[in-house]
Motif scaffolding. Structure first.
Motif, mmCIF file in Angstrom:
data_model
loop_
_atom_site.group_PDB
_atom_site.id
_atom_site.type_symbol
_atom_site.label_atom_id
_atom_site.label_comp_id
_atom_site.label_asym_id
_atom_site.label_seq_id
_atom_site.Cartn_x
_atom_site.Cartn_y
_atom_site.Cartn_z
ATOM 1 N N VAL A 87 0.839 -1.186 0.000
ATOM 2 C CA VAL A 87 0.000 0.000 0.000
ATOM 3 C C VAL A 87 0.873 1.234 0.000
ATOM 4 C CG1 VAL A 87 -1.809 1.190 1.248
ATOM 5 C CG2 VAL A 87 -1.662 -1.285 1.344
ATOM 6 N N GLU A 88 0.460 2.189 -0.800
ATOM 7 C CA GLU A 88 1.155 3.476 -0.743
ATOM 8 C C GLU A 88 0.795 4.131 0.576
ATOM 9 O OE1 GLU A 88 1.646 6.151 -4.337
ATOM 10 O OE2 GLU A 88 0.143 4.703 -5.032
ATOM 11 N N ILE A 89 1.759 4.705 1.194
ATOM 12 C CA ILE A 89 1.540 5.262 2.523
ATOM 13 C C ILE A 89 0.408 6.293 2.507
ATOM 14 C CG2 ILE A 89 2.605 6.502 4.447
ATOM 15 C CD1 ILE A 89 3.705 3.647 3.911
ATOM 16 N N HIS A 90 0.429 7.099 1.431
ATOM 17 C CA HIS A 90 -0.595 8.122 1.296
ATOM 18 C C HIS A 90 -1.995 7.507 1.281
ATOM 19 C CE1 HIS A 90 -2.667 11.654 -0.083
ATOM 20 N NE2 HIS A 90 -3.158 10.956 -1.099
ATOM 21 N N THR A 91 -2.108 6.435 0.534
ATOM 22 C CA THR A 91 -3.393 5.742 0.429
ATOM 23 C C THR A 91 -3.844 5.229 1.794
ATOM 24 O OG1 THR A 91 -2.586 4.988 -1.702
ATOM 25 C CG2 THR A 91 -4.638 4.000 -0.934
ATOM 26 N N LEU A 92 -2.908 4.670 2.509
ATOM 27 C CA LEU A 92 -3.222 4.129 3.832
ATOM 28 C C LEU A 92 -3.716 5.232 4.766
ATOM 29 C CD1 LEU A 92 -3.074 1.711 5.850
ATOM 30 C CD2 LEU A 92 -0.802 2.529 6.451
ATOM 31 N N LYS A 93 -2.977 6.324 4.742
ATOM 32 C CA LYS A 93 -3.353 7.430 5.640
ATOM 33 C C LYS A 93 -4.744 7.936 5.293
ATOM 34 C CE LYS A 93 0.632 9.805 5.133
ATOM 35 N NZ LYS A 93 1.727 10.766 5.359
ATOM 36 N N GLN A 94 -4.988 8.058 3.992
ATOM 37 C CA GLN A 94 -6.283 8.528 3.512
ATOM 38 C C GLN A 94 -7.406 7.586 3.953
ATOM 39 O OE1 GLN A 94 -6.542 11.354 0.984
ATOM 40 N NE2 GLN A 94 -8.547 11.258 1.960
ATOM 41 N N ALA A 95 -7.134 6.298 3.829
ATOM 42 C CA ALA A 95 -8.147 5.303 4.173
ATOM 43 C C ALA A 95 -8.493 5.366 5.664
ATOM 44 C CB ALA A 95 -7.645 3.911 3.815
ATOM 45 N N VAL A 96 -7.461 5.448 6.483
ATOM 46 C CA VAL A 96 -7.695 5.518 7.922
ATOM 47 C C VAL A 96 -8.533 6.748 8.267
ATOM 48 C CG1 VAL A 96 -6.550 5.857 10.164
ATOM 49 C CG2 VAL A 96 -5.604 4.228 8.507
ATOM 50 N N SER A 97 -8.108 7.867 7.705
ATOM 51 C CA SER A 97 -8.791 9.117 7.980
ATOM 52 C C SER A 97 -10.250 9.069 7.535
ATOM 53 C CB SER A 97 -8.016 10.233 7.279
ATOM 54 O OG SER A 97 -8.827 11.348 7.109
ATOM 55 N N ASN A 98 -10.483 8.525 6.311
ATOM 56 C CA ASN A 98 -11.851 8.446 5.782
ATOM 57 C C ASN A 98 -12.765 7.625 6.685
ATOM 58 O OD1 ASN A 98 -11.266 10.021 3.634
ATOM 59 N ND2 ASN A 98 -11.249 8.368 2.107
ATOM 60 N N LEU A 99 -12.268 6.467 7.080
ATOM 61 C CA LEU A 99 -13.106 5.580 7.895
ATOM 62 C C LEU A 99 -13.445 6.210 9.249
ATOM 63 C CD1 LEU A 99 -12.141 1.816 7.552
ATOM 64 C CD2 LEU A 99 -14.109 3.050 6.655
ATOM 65 N N LEU A 100 -12.434 6.861 9.818
ATOM 66 C CA LEU A 100 -12.684 7.496 11.119
ATOM 67 C C LEU A 100 -13.694 8.627 10.964
ATOM 68 C CD1 LEU A 100 -9.088 7.463 12.638
ATOM 69 C CD2 LEU A 100 -11.060 6.088 13.332
ATOM 70 N N ASN A 101 -13.593 9.345 9.838
ATOM 71 C CA ASN A 101 -14.541 10.417 9.521
ATOM 72 C C ASN A 101 -15.967 9.911 9.445
ATOM 73 O OD1 ASN A 101 -13.593 12.949 9.434
ATOM 74 N ND2 ASN A 101 -12.853 12.832 7.311
#
Lengths: 137, 874
Positions: B855-869
């Motif tokens: 996973v691209e780190i950026h993608t991972l960070k985005q995914a975590v943030s989205n789900l928490l949102n």
């Protein structure tokens, strides 16, 4: 259409049916043929008959063409040393009358696209012979 | 002509003299009326030469001689005129006389009737196949020739004259006169007998001739048999004849025109036996049975009342045999009085039975042949028969259907007209060796249709000998195009499955390795931000890592194993993105032409994969046009209707419309052998380090997983065109699934996250990356560990990142347990590669995401943030 097809197929099917069925040949029947050319020519001309009859007649016998000049044919018929005779019409009439041979088939010649089973004579003169001759006196 | 000089061929010649003499005699001209009568002897041509040279006044030749001299150019039609010209319908030649029958084929008196009949029948059955010029018909009437010769008093009818001469010689003596009278009487009687014999023979032979004609024409067996019985009855006034046919031990009516119907009906189906009337007994013993008196014969005891009722008093029956000696039926004569047969009658019975045998056997054979012919014609297998020279003699309908050639087109030709050139000399050499040594060959061969198409066939060649010992070759073949296609598909599918398994097997480990490498690289890169020289090197490592990742995903895609994320996309849009990327890598001198149309064509597809396909093909095109002046690459997009032609080509196509995307170049093109293999994985024509051999395999796999078709047409030096067809979405199915704008990563500091991965490297990197973002991480080394960590910190943990395949307990199982207490608990699955699909309820769950390692780190960070949102907004 079907008939045409069937005609084409017939000889082939005969081949198929005849495979392996070799007839036992009992005897050889001689066809005396009048030769007015060389005998080789005559033999060549009528060989197809020998092959055809040997294969296609329901008799188990083999056939043989024997080319003969007039006198030889006369002698052969008189002696009964041949079995069939193929000669011209006039000669046949003599042999029929004298020795009782009898015609079983008549030749049909292909001329152009027609089959001719008869012939006659043509009487002619030079086209400039006008002084002659109207045929009916 | 009286007083003229006349020339003929020969005194005995019918056409060359006698016919003309007869005609002249009818007109009152006798041979003595000529000033001069000359004979040239053979050939007839001599007469024509002399007449035209003016050496004689007139002449005669056989009909047809003048025509052939004209035809050969020896004489001209205007050189002569015909005297007494006649015209006879159906006789096309010039003639002046009556016409007489052609040469007879005659039989000597010692020859048995049956043999004579057999020969006559064979001759009249001859067709123009056997001989083109000389055929035979039933004997014509030769009586007019006799009459002509009698009238002309030529041999054999010249004797009367000599009798008169003899009489004159002996006239002085009474004895002589008496002798002469006796002689005269004798000859008169003899002449009368001759005439009578001729007439009787004429009748009998006319009957026989007709019978033979019936048999030869073999149109209708019943008619022929009826003819045989009636001609016999004609010879004997008190005789009624019958022919019964034997079938499986029972007798059935063949022909019995003079027997009453109720008698015939009573006998129908009669079982043969040792005591069953004359015919049943004759058939049973295969022997002649003569019953002179029906009323007293034990054979007739059960039937005599019926027979006597119709005045059938005696019955002489002869079995009918076929040429092999099998009984085919019986021929019988019934008489109206108890009597025994005369010698002549016995002769006729055997003769009739013989003829009936021929007729029945011919009929049976003909039926057999008809059935055989029908079978040969209608079989689905093509049949071809050649003579020993290999010249085609016969083909059946299926041959024409498969190859496109009609009989006329192939008759007499060699079957090599079908040769495709795909087999080499050695192949044919071996084939012929097998045919000549073993008499047959079986195998698969590629041949060419009339249309030029090549097709595979399964061919069986065998040799047969006919009874003349002549060899024929019989070929049987069927078109196995579909079978071969199915086999190829099967082999291809097996190959793909093997590769898929292989790729799938390594992809999991490979992706985990890459994930570790890329994660570490990310961290290093971050730390080296202030050292650009080093950070660039690390960036290069990262790029290489992503290229490796792409390679894996392409391999997965062609093997239909990839993770496909389909959505509704505008294909033109997707194309534009792809060409934009591809163009960047194209040399400037290549003319790039785009024609994408204005219509919006929506498909349900994975845009990223599709872009990769397009880029791969454009890259191939670029390599193909390398070094070509005025190099061109053209891309076009249009709507393709799935008409019948389309559906015939692409059998799996459905009826809806397709998007047709074509990418053409004017480059080096490909030959057939290359085209066959271009979609095979790891097949490449490029230099070793220039291509992976996966680009087009990936394209094929991708397009197939989109239910589309990909095709290529190419000729060497003419360029290539790739055609891609993808099913269009019908407007009603278009879903508005525009992605929500991804909001900038919104990080909720100090959120507790559970991370579980059995790969320590990945666990370490993920932990480090997310810790840097401010999250608090609880890590676990496998599924069970994850569950226990979660249970201990239940109140704190708000999100879980789970590896799918872990020893002991899979990530999905962990997720299920966690969700027991909180059904909306957010989970990110992080998968190396897993063949088993995620449970469907999780895929559609908006609190759940699946990421693909690495996973691209950026993608991972985005995914975590989205789900928490999402969690917060709910």
């Amino acid at each position: 259409m079907y008939k045409l097809l069937y005609k084409k197929l017939l000889p082939l099917c005969l081949i198929l049916l005849c495979l392996g069925a070799q007839a036992a040949h009992a005897s050889t029947l001689k066809i005396g043929v009048l030769s007015f050319q060389s005998k080789e020519e005559t033999l060549k001309k009528w060989t197809y008959l020998k092959a055809y009859l040997t294969k296609n007649s329901s008799s188990p016998a083999k056939f043989k063409i024997v080319p003969m000049f007039y006198d030889e044919l006369d002698t052969a018929v008189a002696k009964g040393s041949i079995d069939f005779v193929l000669t011209n019409t006039a000669h046949y009439i003599r042999l029929e009358q004298q020795y009782g041979i009898s015609a079983i088939t008549s030749l049909e010649k292909k001329v152009g696209n027609t089959l001719l089973d008869s012939f006659g004579g043509v009487i002619f003169t030079r086209s400039d012979r006008s002084t002659l001759i109207t045929f009916m006196i | 002509l009286k007083g003229a000089s006349f020339m003929a061929v020969k005194a005995e010649s019918l056409g060359g003299y006698l016919a003309a003499a007869g005609e002249l005699q009818k007109n009152g001209i006798d041979k003595t009326d000529f000033r001069q009568l000359l004979f040239t002897g053979m050939p007839h041509q001599k007469v024509a030469e002399n007449v035209l040279a003016g050496k004689v006044d007139a002449g005669t030749v056989r009909t047809g001689v003048l025509e052939s001299l004209i035809a050969s150019g020896t004489i001209k039609a205007t050189d002569f005129k015909i005297l007494n010209a006649k015209s006879t319908s159906i006789f096309p030649l010039m003639h002046s006389t009556e016409l007489y029958p052609e040469w007879p084929f005659s039989v000597m008196p010692h020859i048995d009737n049956n043999i004579a009949n057999a020969v006559a029948l064979a001759l009249i059955s001859m067709s123009s196949k056997q001989h083109t010029k000389y055929l035979w018909k039933v004997s014509k009437n030769y009586r007019p020739v006799h009459q002509l010769m009698m009238n002309l008093k030529v041999p054999p009818y010249d004797k009367k004259e000599s009798i008169w001469k003899k009489m004159i010689e002996y006239k002085t003596s009474l004895l002589s006169l008496l002798t002469a009278l006796l002689l005269l009487l004798f000859f008169s009687v003899s002449l009368y007998r001759t005439n009578k014999r001729l007439v009787i023979n004429q009748n009998r032979s006319k009957n026989m001739a007709e019978t033979l004609e019936y048999i030869a024409s073999s149109e209708n067996l019943e008619k022929t048999l009826t003819k045989i019985t009636t001609s016999i009855e004609h010879n004997f006034p008190f005789i009624r004849a019958s022919i019964l046919l034997l079938q499986r031990g029972r007798l059935y009516k063949g022909a019995a025109p003079s027997l009453p119907d109720d008698y015939n009906n009573a006998l129908e189906g009669l079982e043969i036996g040792p005591n069953v009337g004359s015919c049943g007994t004759a058939a049973y013993y295969a022997k002649q049975v003569i019953v002179e008196d029906v009323s007293s014969s034990p054979l007739w005891a059960p039937y005599k009342n019926l027979a006597l009722k119709h005045n059938l008093q005696s019955c002489w029956s002869e079995p009918i045999f076929d040429s092999q000696g099998q009984v085919l039926g019986t021929f019988a004569m019934y008489s109206d009085k108890p009597r025994s047969p005369t010698t002549l009658q016995l002769k006729d019975i055997s003769s009739a039975a013989y003829l009936a045998g021929i007729a029945i056997e011919r009929n049976l054979n003909e039926n057999k042949i008809k059935k055989l012919a029908l079978a040969i014609e209608q079989t689905a297998e093509a049949i071809i028969i050649t003579n020993e020279k290999g010249e085609i003699e016969f083909i059946n309908q299926s041959f024409t259907k498969i190859t496109g050639y009609s009989l006329d087109e192939v008759l007499g030709k060699n079957p090599s007209i079908l040769s495709s050139g795909r087999q080499d000399k050695e192949f044919y050499h071996n084939m012929w060796r097998s045919i000549l040594e073993k008499g047959s060959w079986v195998g698969r061969i590629w041949n060419k249709r009339k249309s030029g198409d090549e097709f595979p066939e399964r061919l069986h060649i065998s040799t047969v000998k006919n009874d003349n010992g002549k060899i024929h070759y019989i070929g049987l073949f069927s078109d196995i195009t579909e079978q071969v296609a199915t086999e190829e598909q099967l082999i291809y599918a097996q190959k793909m499955e093997a590769i898929g398994t292989l790729v799938g097997g390594i992809a999991h480990d490979f992706n985990n390795i890459l994930a570790g490498m890329l994660g570490n690289t990310y961290l290093i890169k971050k730390k080296l931000q202030d050292q650009p020289a080093l950070s660039n090197k690390v960036k290069n490592i990262e790029d290489l890592g992503f290229r490796a990742k792409d390679l894996i995903s392409q391999m997965l895609a062609f093997a239909h194993q990839g993770i496909v994320k389909k959505s509704n996309i505008d294909i033109a849009d997707c194309l534009k993105k792809a060409t934009h990327l591809a163009k960047a890598a194209l040399p400037k001198e290549i003319l790039f032409n785009e024609n994408l149309g204005s219509e919006e064509l929506t498909i349900f597809a994975d845009g990223a994969l599709l872009q990769q396909v397009i880029i791969n093909i454009i890259n191939n095109a670029r390599d193909a046009v390398e070094g070509i002046t005025e190099a061109k690459i053209k891309i076009s997009l249009q709507r393709q209707r799935a008409d019948s032609k389309f559906r015939k080509k692409y059998k799996q196509a459905n009826t809806g419309d397709y998007a047709h995307l074509s990418i053409s170049d004017n480059g080096s093109g490909m030959n057939k052998d290359i085209i066959q293999h271009i979609f095979d994985p790891f097949f490449t024509t490029k230099a070793i380090n220039k291509g992976t051999g996966l680009g087009l395999s990936m394209a094929l796999g991708t397009i197939q997983s989109h239910l589309g078709f990909i095709d290529v047409s190419s000729e060497p030096e003419q360029g290539s065109s790739f055609h891609i067809y993808l099913p269009l979405l019908q407007s009603s199915h278009k879903k508005d699934n525009k992605k929500k704008n991804t909001s900038a990563a919104f990080v909720k500091k100090h959120t507790h996250i559970l991370i579980a991965d059995d790969e320590p490297h990945i666990l370490e990197i993920l932990t480090e990356v997310l810790q840097e973002e401010g999250y608090i991480i609880h890590s676990a080394i496998d599924g069970k560990d994850a569950l226990s960590v979660f249970q201990k910190n239940k109140e704190l943990i708000q999100l879980a990142i789970l590896d799918i395949s872990m020893p002991g307990m899979a990530g999905t199982q962990v997720a299920k347990e966690i969700r027991e207490s909180n059904p909306q608990f957010p989970i990110i699955f992080n998968s190396g590669y897993d063949k088993s699909n995620m449970p469907t309820d999780l895929i559609s769950d908006k609190h759940c995401l699946k990421l693909q390692k690495p996973v691209e780190i950026h993608t991972l960070k985005q995914a975590v943030s989205n789900l928490l949102n999402t969690q917060t907004h709910d």
